[in-house]
Design a protein around this motif. Structure first.
Motif, PDB file in Angstrom:
ATOM      1  N   ILE A   9       0.854  -1.185   0.000  1.00 24.62           N
ATOM      2  CA  ILE A   9       0.000   0.000   0.000  1.00 24.62           C
ATOM      3  C   ILE A   9       0.892   1.238   0.000  1.00 24.62           C
ATOM      4  O   ILE A   9       1.823   1.350   0.809  1.00 24.62           O
ATOM      5  N   LEU A  10       0.584   2.161  -0.894  1.00 26.75           N
ATOM      6  CA  LEU A  10       1.308   3.434  -0.986  1.00 26.75           C
ATOM      7  C   LEU A  10       0.341   4.552  -0.632  1.00 26.75           C
ATOM      8  O   LEU A  10      -0.712   4.690  -1.265  1.00 26.75           O
ATOM      9  N   ILE A  11       0.695   5.345   0.379  1.00 31.13           N
ATOM     10  CA  ILE A  11      -0.196   6.395   0.887  1.00 31.13           C
ATOM     11  C   ILE A  11       0.543   7.723   0.840  1.00 31.13           C
ATOM     12  O   ILE A  11       1.594   7.884   1.456  1.00 31.13           O
ATOM     13  N   ASP A  12      -0.031   8.672   0.131  1.00 26.84           N
ATOM     14  CA  ASP A  12       0.598   9.992  -0.008  1.00 26.84           C
ATOM     15  C   ASP A  12      -0.290  11.049   0.640  1.00 26.84           C
ATOM     16  O   ASP A  12      -1.294  11.468   0.069  1.00 26.84           O
ATOM     17  N   GLU A  13       0.078  11.456   1.857  1.00 23.06           N
ATOM     18  CA  GLU A  13      -0.558  12.579   2.564  1.00 23.06           C
ATOM     19  C   GLU A  13      -2.068  12.410   2.706  1.00 23.06           C
ATOM     20  O   GLU A  13      -2.834  13.323   2.408  1.00 23.06           O
ATOM     21  N   TYR A  14      -2.478  11.252   3.151  1.00 16.19           N
ATOM     22  CA  TYR A  14      -3.906  11.087   3.420  1.00 16.19           C
ATOM     23  C   TYR A  14      -4.284  11.950   4.625  1.00 16.19           C
ATOM     24  O   TYR A  14      -3.566  12.005   5.623  1.00 16.19           O
ATOM     25  N   GLY A  15      -5.434  12.605   4.557  1.00 18.22           N
ATOM     26  CA  GLY A  15      -5.937  13.441   5.644  1.00 18.22           C
ATOM     27  C   GLY A  15      -5.750  14.919   5.418  1.00 18.22           C
ATOM     28  O   GLY A  15      -6.262  15.735   6.188  1.00 18.22           O
ATOM     29  N   LYS A  16      -5.053  15.290   4.337  1.00 20.84           N
ATOM     30  CA  LYS A  16      -4.770  16.720   4.122  1.00 20.84           C
ATOM     31  C   LYS A  16      -6.003  17.504   3.676  1.00 20.84           C
ATOM     32  O   LYS A  16      -5.993  18.719   3.681  1.00 20.84           O
TER      33      LYS A  16
END
Length: 903
Positions: A721-728
């Protein structure tokens, strides 16, 4: 009206209008050639001939969901292949991983969407068939996917999915085809019920189109086609049946395909950097020349493998091709395979009876290149390549059959003459009867010249001597011609009709007339009819007979040729992999089955490095123990990487770089790294790029959360899993809370996948949340250099001579946590107004010092206080001004007094 070449009595040729009814007769004497009427158009050269049902390039997919099972079948009219699921897939559990998903509606919906989306994106059908009873949300999803690729979606009645008997009417040849067909029919009550219904629907749909075409065909009879005719129709369009098996495939959803730039989107920019680089993996490897090879490449890119043995066979071929001992042969092989024709295309044209010069040119080219490639592959130093494409080419391809067919084709067809005349020309010496007829045809001009002179002499002797004017021009007014199917004729100019009626006992039978000439039969031309007959028709018949015999010889080898065509297409793709690997200095990765590991030394981004002369590599180390180890945390293993760092320092590139290295390794290609050891990944799932379109009314954060939920629900211990700045996309409390909760929750999960995530939520990195010592999580940060002119603690600039002075991005990843994002500095480099940047730095300093921002911003500066006092004095002056005394003052004087008051 059309034009016809007519032989005159003097032996010269002239162009004359001819009746519309003869426009297809091919009526030229002496230099007339049958193939002149069948010259290849550009579309024919390109192989654009269609089936009688205009289905040659159609790809029909049928999807059905019934009783909790998903079934699918695909009919490719180009390759004549029917592809079917090897079993119905249960949708309330994962059908492509080792354990069940959470049994809830969202999980099932994700599973269905994933499978259907992958199928439609990979196959790119032209027609999609679904039942009318399909649930609305599934139908809407399928419609969305079809709209994206401009595929026609058709609703089918339920009765079409019950026509299983049509499958029993298929007459397939070959052991593998019969085995699969019998397996489907025997398991229909247990494992392939829904899939069998989709097969019946595709066959019923084809039957309907056949009947419609037959009904609309003006030359067809009024009788509807019989069951026997339908059976023959299926034999014409289905030659092979194969399984669609996705159990050994890595799963990619549309978010991952988009985030990793697997396939091209709209091009941006037109400078040299854009022209020299590659914007997608497909473009990087698209060095193949045939459309069929391009389709296989697309299928490989959609379906990375998870079977290590299959992947390593591709590695073995690349390794063999790049061996120094094979360097010369590798280059020759790469050149020889370019432009190899698609065997499926010319086989279809031969079967349809619409072969042209272009068709036979492709046949000859395929055979020539096939022989050359076989010889080159045989010359390679293969080593141990059992079961690979190279082994199959060397030991399973019948070279003698290729040579025999090429010899026959070149013996029959004169390609040099055909290219000159732009029509199909057969060689002399292949058939005595044809040669004899050609010889007569070639000398027909002299024979007809004699006939014309005899007719002129006859008329000269019978016409009255007073008609001397007519007598002198007889050579121009009387001719002899040959018209295919009508035979040999004497032509007389219509001006002479009044004279002909005066000739007693003229035993010439008028056949037809045109505005300029009258066509007759007399004893002499009847004698030619008897002696030579319809010579052009005879030539045509012999040529058709010879070509038909040649065509049958080629079609008897169609199974061998199409099988070889598949091998050549796959070899061309692997040659492309090898060329890119050599040019880009890729290395062979090491794959392991049971270890949750991602160890990459000096990895590079496969696409970004094509735009740069010097790309800065980065390493990654994730060691999560064995996949089966449930207590991996207690073994001090780590499966999660959290990356922090300054804006624009390369975090997102680092994420996609690792994803692409895993992806390339599992499509069977070498990877851009010095060394790579990868535990096989079953899914790559991403939350990197927000999939926003005008069709979606949801907010960005809602779309991001849907991607995140889908990734977490579908992931297994073998996933990445690749997650880039989730929640921004939400407020400053909810965003960090959600991101931190995901990291903590996954670190405690016994079946935690490998996760690489980046964030700017620095407030999480304290003793109570994401500390550096949490089990299962390791921290990376991007490295930067900060000049002495930059204040680290407050980000306030002390001295600045140049816009870019302050921070140098190194684009290197190291262990640790970065507590600052340097967003203000990044905004300044992007050209944001200087006043805005300075004010932002002031506010940032207040926050970093712990000041009350509201209180500080509520205080007035000395400048503001001076302005306030000045404005107070103006207000006092204005309020003390008695306007009642100014009733007689002019407007101009009032304006001057008001101006003085406001000073």
């Amino acid at each position: 009206m059309s034009h016809e070449w007519i032989l005159s009595a003097s032996g010269t040729m002239r162009d004359t209008d001819h009746e519309e009814g003869l426009q297809d007769k091919g009526a030229v004497i002496a230099n007339n050639d049958r193939e002149a009427n069948e010259s290849d158009s550009d579309s024919e050269e390109d192989g654009s001939d269609m089936f009688s049902f205009d289905f040659d390039e159609e790809i029909v997919v049928c999807i059905d969901l019934s009783a909790g099972k998903l079934g699918c079948s695909i009919l490719d009219y180009h390759t004549k292949t029917l592809q079917v699921f090897n079993q119905d897939y249960v949708v309330n559990k994962t059908t492509i991983s080792s354990h069940d998903l959470i049994d809830d509606a969202d999980s099932s919906a994700n599973d269905i969407s994933l499978l259907i989306g992958l199928l439609i994106m990979e196959v790119t059908p032209t027609i999609c068939l679904v039942p009318v009873r399909l649930e609305d949300w599934i139908f809407d999803y399928v419609k969305t996917k079809c709209d994206e690729i401009k595929c026609r979606l058709e609703l089918q009645p339920i009765k079409c999915f019950k026509k299983w008997n049509l499958l029993q009417s298929l007459q397939l040849r070959g052991h593998d085809n019969l085995t699969i067909l019998n397996d489907i029919l025997s398991n229909s009550r247990f494992t392939t019920t829904v899939t069998l219904g989709t097969i019946g629907c595709i066959l019923a749909n084809h039957e309907q189109h056949v009947q419609r075409d037959e009904y609309n065909d003006s030359t067809a009879t009024n009788n509807m086609i019989t069951g026997r005719q339908v059976q023959n129709t299926f034999e014409d369009v289905i030659h092979d049946i194969t399984y669609i098996d996705i159990r050994d495939r890595m799963v990619l959803d549309e978010n991952t395909i988009s985030a990793l730039n697997i396939f091209p989107t709209a091009h941006i920019g037109h400078d040299n950097m854009m022209r020299n680089g590659f914007l997608s993996i497909f473009e990087l490897f698209n060095q193949v020349s045939s459309d069929y090879a391009r389709r296989i490449l697309k299928s490989w890119l959609f379906n990375p493998l998870t079977n290590r043995e299959q992947i390593e066979k591709r590695y073995c071929i690349i390794r063999t091709l790049l061996d120094k001992q094979n360097a010369i042969i590798f280059n020759e092989l790469a050149q020889s395979i370019k432009g190899c024709p698609d065997a499926f295309g010319f086989i279809n044209q031969l079967r349809s009876g619409k072969s042209t010069l272009g068709t036979w040119t492709k046949v000859a080219s395929f055979l020539e290149k096939g022989i050359a490639i076989f010889q080159l592959v045989s010359a390679l130093k293969l080593g141990s390549v059992d079961g690979t494409i190279l082994h199959d080419i060397k030991y399973k391809v019948d070279l003698s059959a290729l040579k025999e067919c090429l010899r026959k084709v070149e013996t029959v067809i004169d390609f040099d003459a055909s290219r000159d005349t732009k029509s199909l020309t057969l060689n002399t010496g292949i058939d005595n009867r044809l040669d004899e007829c050609r010889n007569i045809y070639n000398h027909l001009e002299g024979i007809l010249l004699d006939v014309a002179r005899e007719a002129q002499t006859f008329l000269l002797n019978t016409l009255p001597q007073t008609d001397c004017k007519i007598t002198k021009s007889l050579e121009k007014l009387v001719n002899a011609v040959y018209i295919p199917q009508l035979g040999y004729l004497v032509t007389v100019n219509a001006l002479m009709e009044s004279f002909l009626v005066n000739i007693p006992d003229l035993e010439w039978e008028e056949i037809f007339r045109s505005p300029e000439n009258i066509y007759f039969k007399n004893d002499r031309v009847l004698e030619l009819d008897e002696t030579y007959g319809d010579i052009y028709g005879a030539i045509s018949d012999f040529e058709i007979e010879i070509l038909f015999s040649l065509q049958e010889q080629i079609l008897r080898r169609k199974t061998q040729f199409t099988a070889y065509n598949i091998l050549l297409s796959e070899l061309e793709i692997l040659l492309s992999f090898a060329q890119v690997s050599a040019e880009r200095n890729y290395t062979e990765p090491q794959l392991v089955k049971n270890e949750c590991i991602l160890e990459i030394t000096n990895g590079r981004h496969a696409l970004y490095e094509t735009f740069l002369d010097d790309y800065i590599p980065n390493s990654t180390m994730v060691d999560g123990g064995l996949f089966s180890e449930l207590s991996w945390r207690k073994q001090n293993k780590e499966r999660i990487i959290v990356v922090t760092g300054a804006n624009a320092s390369g975090k997102s590139v680092y994420l996609t770089q690792n994803g692409l290295i895993v992806y390339l390794a599992q499509i069977g290609c070498f990877v851009p790294a010095e060394r790579a050891k990868i535990g096989i990944v079953d899914k790559i799932l991403t939350r990197i790029r927000t999939q926003e379109t005008i069709y979606k009314t949801q907010s960005s954060f809602l779309l991001d959360s849907q991607q995140m939920a889908k990734s977490l629900s579908l992931a297994t211990e073998k996933s990445l899993i690749l997650i880039d700045e989730y929640g921004k996309g939400t407020d400053i409390l909810d965003g960090p809370s959600l991101f931190g909760s995901i990291m903590i929750n996954m670190s405690k999960n016994e079946r935690c996948p490998r996760i690489i995530a980046c964030t700017h939520f620095h407030e999480l990195f304290n003793e109570n949340v994401l500390t550096e010592h949490i089990q299962g999580i390791k921290h990376y940060c991007t490295d930067i250099l900060i000049s002495q002119n930059y204040n680290i603690s407050g980000t306030a600039q002390i001295k600045e001579d140049r816009e870019s002075e302050g921070i140098t991005f190194l684009f290197k990843v190291k262990k640790g946590i970065s507590k600052q994002s340097f967003g203000i500095y990044c905004a300044k480099l992007c050209g944001l107004n200087r006043n805005i940047v300075e004010r932002a730095e002031e506010l940032s300093n207040m926050i970093n010092r712990g000041d009350d921002v509201v209180q500080q911003c509520g205080k007035l500066t000395e400048k503001e206080m001076g302005e306030f006092q000045k404005n107070q004095e103006i207000v006092k002056k204005f309020l003390s001004w008695d306007l009642d005394l100014e009733t007689s003052t002019t407007s101009e004087n009032l304006r001057l007094k008001l101006k003085n008051c406001l000073r």
